[in-house]
Design an enzyme around this catalytic site. Structure first.
Site, PDB file in Angstrom:
ATOM      1  N   ARG A 119      -0.382   2.314 -11.470  1.00  0.00           N
ATOM      2  CA  ARG A 119       0.725   1.695 -10.902  1.00  0.00           C
ATOM      3  C   ARG A 119       1.949   2.347 -10.987  1.00  0.00           C
ATOM      4  O   ARG A 119       2.366   2.802 -12.022  1.00  0.00           O
ATOM      5  CB  ARG A 119       0.864   0.243 -11.114  1.00  0.00           C
ATOM      6  CG  ARG A 119      -0.546  -0.579 -10.871  1.00  0.00           C
ATOM      7  CD  ARG A 119      -0.923  -0.991  -9.559  1.00  0.00           C
ATOM      8  NE  ARG A 119      -2.151  -1.505  -9.247  1.00  0.00           N
ATOM      9  CZ  ARG A 119      -3.184  -1.232  -9.073  1.00  0.00           C
ATOM     10  NH1 ARG A 119      -3.329   0.274  -9.280  1.00  0.00           N
ATOM     11  NH2 ARG A 119      -4.206  -2.034  -8.734  1.00  0.00           N
ATOM     12  N   HIS A 133       0.771  -1.077   0.045  1.00  0.00           N
ATOM     13  CA  HIS A 133      -0.016  -0.076   0.043  1.00  0.00           C
ATOM     14  C   HIS A 133       0.825   1.217   0.173  1.00  0.00           C
ATOM     15  O   HIS A 133       1.870   1.403   0.703  1.00  0.00           O
ATOM     16  CB  HIS A 133      -0.921   0.055   1.281  1.00  0.00           C
ATOM     17  CG  HIS A 133      -2.212  -0.776   1.025  1.00  0.00           C
ATOM     18  ND1 HIS A 133      -2.783  -0.646  -0.053  1.00  0.00           N
ATOM     19  CD2 HIS A 133      -2.496  -1.934   1.947  1.00  0.00           C
ATOM     20  CE1 HIS A 133      -3.978  -1.572   0.140  1.00  0.00           C
ATOM     21  NE2 HIS A 133      -3.836  -2.117   1.083  1.00  0.00           N
ATOM     22  N   CYS A 166       0.287   1.727  -5.895  1.00  0.00           N
ATOM     23  CA  CYS A 166      -0.709   2.288  -6.371  1.00  0.00           C
ATOM     24  C   CYS A 166      -0.390   3.984  -6.640  1.00  0.00           C
ATOM     25  O   CYS A 166       0.358   4.562  -5.793  1.00  0.00           O
ATOM     26  CB  CYS A 166      -2.195   2.542  -5.674  1.00  0.00           C
ATOM     27  SG  CYS A 166      -2.980   0.849  -5.480  1.00  0.00           S
TER      28      CYS A 166
END
Length: 428
Positions: free
Chosen positions: A405, A327, A396
């Site tokens: 991405r 993340h 991300c």
């Protein structure tokens, strides 16, 4: 020759009330009944001996207090017959006072002159149950009345009428209007009709537009509070929870290594098997098998692409691409600042047997999530042209979104067994 009157020659004054001064016995009464001024004459049938002034009293009159002569007509009955029952003004008590020549004479009664401003203020006060006589008596004491001499006691009918007309006359209090304070407090409220009651009830109710606007406003406030709570949860609480879970997993992996537990042939999804160190970003995070959000990524760990068709190599393999995902925002956000890495920055993967050191070589700032070629054995757009031992970090981008991405590549530059200790980049 007519004989001199009584007292004319001996130096004494004639007594006007002496019947002998007029000669005949009936001349005195006839003269009194035929006075010239009809307004100043006494009423017929109420004749009485007039009071003699002190200056005309005989020298031999006894010295001492004398009573005032009785009233020669009934003032109260006269006022009642002419003007009806009226409230009488208060009179000052008649006290005997000495005259200038030493004789005692009764003091003339004094009337209270009522101040018009005080009278108007008194009329504004409620006095429904007050006694008329008591009100008249209190008026001189509490309203600043000043004593004034009355009209001449010997005045005629006109003077007496004016005095009686102004004495005790009260103007009616003004009726308060419907909007005045006296009307609402002193008088009972007028009952409303059925139509007025319906209109008042309808006016008291809120209109549909007001109700709708109020409901919409409350909904917006509720939604705003919920959104604020959600943002607080995502940006703060998820990081707190993920750091706690990741920290416990890191300690668990290190404890297993210290116990000498044998390394399995394959790891289960969600099981931690390594630790990644990025010294420049101060990142120390466990690496777990798989890229599941619930089991790996949302728990603050970094996931290894191990599922077909995206299965990648392990660090100990002699050739291949060790691809990881993490993340960038929330849930521990271990890869939030990987865009700050520059070529040559070290990336260390710690396992049960060795330390594998990589150097950052290139970056792809944005690509589609469906572009799986970036994690191939020889990743495209990475600058590598032949097979080797590579590492790929994916996350991300832009921040707080998952539209694209961000890719960072590196190649292995050192493999160090744990028996030789930590590499220099971790010691420094």
């Amino acid at each position: 020759m007519t004989p001199p009157r009584h007292g004319a020659g001996d130096g004494r004054q004639d007594d006007p009330h002496d019947p002998q001064a007029y000669g005949d016995p009936g001349a005195f009464d006839a003269a009194v009944d035929r006075l010239a001024d009809p307004l100043n004459d006494p009423l017929p049938g109420h004749q009485g001996p007039p009071a003699v002034p002190p200056q005309q009293q005989a020298p031999h009159a006894p010295q001492g207090p004398q009573q005032a002569p009785p009233e020669w007509y009934d003032p109260e009955g006269y006022e009642r017959d002419w003007y009806g029952r009226q409230e009488t003004a208060r009179r000052a008590p008649a006290e005997p006072v000495p005259s200038t020549d030493g004789n005692v004479e009764p003091r003339t009664e004094m009337l209270w002159r009522i101040d018009p401003a005080e009278e108007s203020a008194r009329e504004q006060e409620p006095s429904a149950g007050a006694d008329e006589t008591g009100s008249a008596e209190e008026s001189g004491e509490h309203r600043g009345a000043s004593p004034v001499p009355p009209a001449s006691a010997t005045g005629g009918r006109a003077e007496r009428r004016r005095a009686a007309k102004g004495r005790g006359r009260r103007r009616p209090a003004p009726r308060p209007g419907p909007g005045s304070a006296a009307g609402t407090e002193g008088a009972p409220a007028k009952p409303m009709t059925r139509m007025e009651a319906r209109r008042a009830a309808k006016a008291a109710k809120d209109s549909p537009a007001v109700v709708i606007s109020r409901v919409v406003g409350e909904l917006f406030i509720t939604l705003g509070i919920l959104m604020l709570l959600f943002v607080t949860y995502q940006l703060w609480w998820t990081n707190v929870r993920a750091d706690q879970i990741a920290g416990r997993e890191t300690h668990k992996i290190q404890d297993d290594w210290a116990k000498g537990t044998r390394k399995p042939e394959a790891f289960e999804p969600g099981q931690g098997f390594a630790i990644i160190h990025i010294p420049k970003l101060d990142v120390v995070t466990p690496i777990a098998e798989g890229t599941s959000k619930e089991k790996v990524l949302d728990r603050g760990m970094v996931g290894h692409y191990s599922e077909e068709p995206l299965r990648t190599a392990m660090p100990e393999d002699k050739q291949g691409n060790f691809a990881l995902a993490g993340h960038r925002n929330t849930h521990g956000e271990p890869f939030r600042y990987i865009n700050r890495l520059r070529p040559g920055d070290p990336i260390v993967v710690e396992t049960q047997d060795a330390y594998y050191t990589y150097e950052m070589t290139s970056e792809l700032s944005q690509t589609s999530p469906s572009n799986v070629s970036v994690i191939g054995p020889v990743p495209q757009q990475s600058g590598f042209t032949k097979p080797g031992r590579y590492i790929t970090l994916t996350t991300c981008t832009p921040e707080f979104t998952s539209t694209y991405r961000l890719i960072v590549w590196g190649k292995m530059v050192d493999e160090r067994p744990r028996s030789k200790g930590k590499p220099d980049v971790l010691v420094d």
